[in-house]
Design a protein around this motif. Sequence first.
Motif, mmCIF file in Angstrom:
data_model
loop_
_atom_site.group_PDB
_atom_site.id
_atom_site.type_symbol
_atom_site.label_atom_id
_atom_site.label_comp_id
_atom_site.label_asym_id
_atom_site.label_seq_id
_atom_site.Cartn_x
_atom_site.Cartn_y
_atom_site.Cartn_z
ATOM 1 N N ASP A 186 -3.450 -4.861 1.768
ATOM 2 C CA ASP A 186 -3.607 -4.105 0.520
ATOM 3 C C ASP A 186 -4.866 -3.241 0.578
ATOM 4 N N ASP A 187 -5.941 -3.785 1.122
ATOM 5 C CA ASP A 187 -7.176 -3.006 1.254
ATOM 6 C C ASP A 187 -6.982 -1.816 2.186
ATOM 7 N N LEU A 188 -6.232 -2.015 3.268
ATOM 8 C CA LEU A 188 -5.948 -0.909 4.188
ATOM 9 C C LEU A 188 -5.120 0.163 3.497
ATOM 10 N N TRP A 189 -4.068 -0.267 2.819
ATOM 11 C CA TRP A 189 -3.178 0.696 2.159
ATOM 12 C C TRP A 189 -3.915 1.447 1.056
ATOM 13 N N ASP A 218 2.378 4.925 8.970
ATOM 14 C CA ASP A 218 1.757 3.599 8.911
ATOM 15 C C ASP A 218 1.570 3.160 7.459
ATOM 16 N N GLU A 219 1.100 4.085 6.626
ATOM 17 C CA GLU A 219 0.878 3.732 5.221
ATOM 18 C C GLU A 219 2.196 3.421 4.519
ATOM 19 N N VAL A 220 3.245 4.153 4.873
ATOM 20 C CA VAL A 220 4.567 3.859 4.307
ATOM 21 C C VAL A 220 5.005 2.460 4.717
ATOM 22 N N ALA A 221 4.825 2.119 5.999
ATOM 23 C CA ALA A 221 5.230 0.799 6.489
ATOM 24 C C ALA A 221 4.452 -0.311 5.785
ATOM 25 N N ILE A 222 3.154 -0.090 5.571
ATOM 26 C CA ILE A 222 2.366 -1.095 4.852
ATOM 27 C C ILE A 222 2.845 -1.209 3.411
ATOM 28 N N ALA A 223 3.105 -0.080 2.767
ATOM 29 C CA ALA A 223 3.567 -0.102 1.381
ATOM 30 C C ALA A 223 4.853 -0.900 1.247
ATOM 31 N N ILE A 224 5.762 -0.734 2.196
ATOM 32 C CA ILE A 224 7.027 -1.469 2.156
ATOM 33 C C ILE A 224 6.774 -2.971 2.271
ATOM 34 N N GLU A 225 5.899 -3.369 3.203
ATOM 35 C CA GLU A 225 5.595 -4.792 3.350
ATOM 36 C C GLU A 225 4.935 -5.336 2.084
ATOM 37 N N LEU A 226 4.073 -4.557 1.457
ATOM 38 C CA LEU A 226 3.426 -5.009 0.228
ATOM 39 C C LEU A 226 4.431 -5.157 -0.914
ATOM 40 N N CYS A 227 5.399 -4.269 -0.988
ATOM 41 C CA CYS A 227 6.436 -4.395 -2.024
ATOM 42 C C CYS A 227 7.186 -5.713 -1.894
ATOM 43 N N LEU A 228 7.412 -6.138 -0.659
ATOM 44 C CA LEU A 228 8.126 -7.393 -0.420
ATOM 45 C C LEU A 228 7.273 -8.613 -0.746
ATOM 46 N N ARG A 229 5.960 -8.479 -0.566
ATOM 47 C CA ARG A 229 5.074 -9.628 -0.727
ATOM 48 C C ARG A 229 4.411 -9.696 -2.098
ATOM 49 N N LEU A 230 4.345 -8.567 -2.792
ATOM 50 C CA LEU A 230 3.710 -8.518 -4.110
ATOM 51 C C LEU A 230 4.704 -7.965 -5.130
ATOM 52 N N PRO A 231 5.759 -8.709 -5.437
ATOM 53 C CA PRO A 231 6.815 -8.196 -6.319
ATOM 54 C C PRO A 231 6.319 -7.613 -7.642
ATOM 55 N N PRO A 232 5.340 -8.231 -8.318
ATOM 56 C CA PRO A 232 4.920 -7.640 -9.604
ATOM 57 C C PRO A 232 4.355 -6.228 -9.472
ATOM 58 N N ARG A 233 3.877 -5.876 -8.268
ATOM 59 C CA ARG A 233 3.282 -4.553 -8.074
ATOM 60 C C ARG A 233 4.196 -3.601 -7.305
ATOM 61 N N ALA A 234 5.418 -4.033 -7.008
ATOM 62 C CA ALA A 234 6.296 -3.233 -6.151
ATOM 63 C C ALA A 234 6.531 -1.835 -6.708
ATOM 64 N N GLY A 235 6.818 -1.748 -8.001
ATOM 65 C CA GLY A 235 7.070 -0.434 -8.598
ATOM 66 C C GLY A 235 5.862 0.468 -8.521
ATOM 67 N N GLU A 236 4.696 -0.091 -8.826
ATOM 68 C CA GLU A 236 3.444 0.668 -8.783
ATOM 69 C C GLU A 236 3.149 1.155 -7.359
ATOM 70 N N ILE A 237 3.335 0.255 -6.380
ATOM 71 C CA ILE A 237 3.049 0.609 -4.984
ATOM 72 C C ILE A 237 3.987 1.707 -4.507
ATOM 73 N N MET A 238 5.270 1.572 -4.792
ATOM 74 C CA MET A 238 6.230 2.562 -4.318
ATOM 75 C C MET A 238 6.008 3.909 -5.000
ATOM 76 N N THR A 239 5.709 3.890 -6.287
ATOM 77 C CA THR A 239 5.457 5.143 -6.998
ATOM 78 C C THR A 239 4.252 5.875 -6.403
ATOM 79 N N GLU A 240 3.180 5.117 -6.128
ATOM 80 C CA GLU A 240 1.998 5.750 -5.550
ATOM 81 C C GLU A 240 2.278 6.270 -4.149
ATOM 82 N N GLN A 241 3.035 5.493 -3.347
ATOM 83 C CA GLN A 241 3.311 5.929 -1.982
ATOM 84 C C GLN A 241 4.177 7.188 -1.971
#
Length: 291
Positions: A106-109, A124-147
């Motif tokens: 998350d810090d890297l992304w 690379d940032e897209v790949a990290i964002a995808i992994e974070l969406c899978l691991r941090l479900p409550p933030r998935a929408g926020e992460i994908m929107t920002e990416q």
Amino acid sequence: VGRASVVLALWEVMLDGHLAPALHLQALQRHLTTESESLILQVLLDQIRSVFWRFLAPNARPHAAGQLEPLLRKGLKHATTTSERAAWFAAFRSIAITSEGVAWLDDLWSRRIQIDGLPLSDDDEVAIAIELCLRLPPRAGEIMTEQIGRTGNPDHKARLGFIAPALDPHHAVRAAFFEGLHNIEQRRREAWVLDAMRHLHHPLRATESAALVRPALDMLQTIHDTGDIFFPKRWVDATLSGHHTGAVASEVRRFLETRPPDFPPRLAALVRASGDLLFRAAAILEPSTSA
């Protein structure tokens, strides 16, 4: 060549059920600390990912990740070439599930930290964002929107918009996305569809996505008739990629046993081929249910 032969031989021994996956994983970790040949290193890292996600029970993964994540970060720190750093990082990104590992991603992304000697590309940032969406479900929408907002390439932006529902934390949204794939227009960008299917069936979502395996197999004839020559095999590969249970293995066997008489033998053969690791993993992890 000798070391590579041993690595590949041990993999086959594990697949045949004569070496416990946990012991194989320990052997791979020991080998990682001494291997200097980049090609063998890549094989070791690929096998670690496969054993971790397909041959360990879910309740065994946190302990394994607690050992693997520091080892992979150490390898990343001491790698001498950019390609080796990228290989170590890709392995870490794939298996990181501890709170510390996910926080580092998350810090890297979020661009709060950087990796020395490995500048992260947009991909690379897209790949990290995808992994974070899978691991941090409550933030998935926020992460994908920002990416999506960060991504400048219009084609990449469209791809992220397409796969976003497959990463949604709500199963109903993911199931509705899958239902939409019955529409041939939704399958027009086959590479995007395969990405989405792999995310739908990621091991972290396997319990919920198991219900989508049989419907995906039932679509195989249509996939064959309307898609690229390689699309059917890749469709089944993506569908089965995150599963290892006896229940899913039995569902695949049931599909093969009850297929219509006019079902093409070639398609049945590719289902068996795509299901090989699933059948082997189920036989190792749940021998009483996979006979």
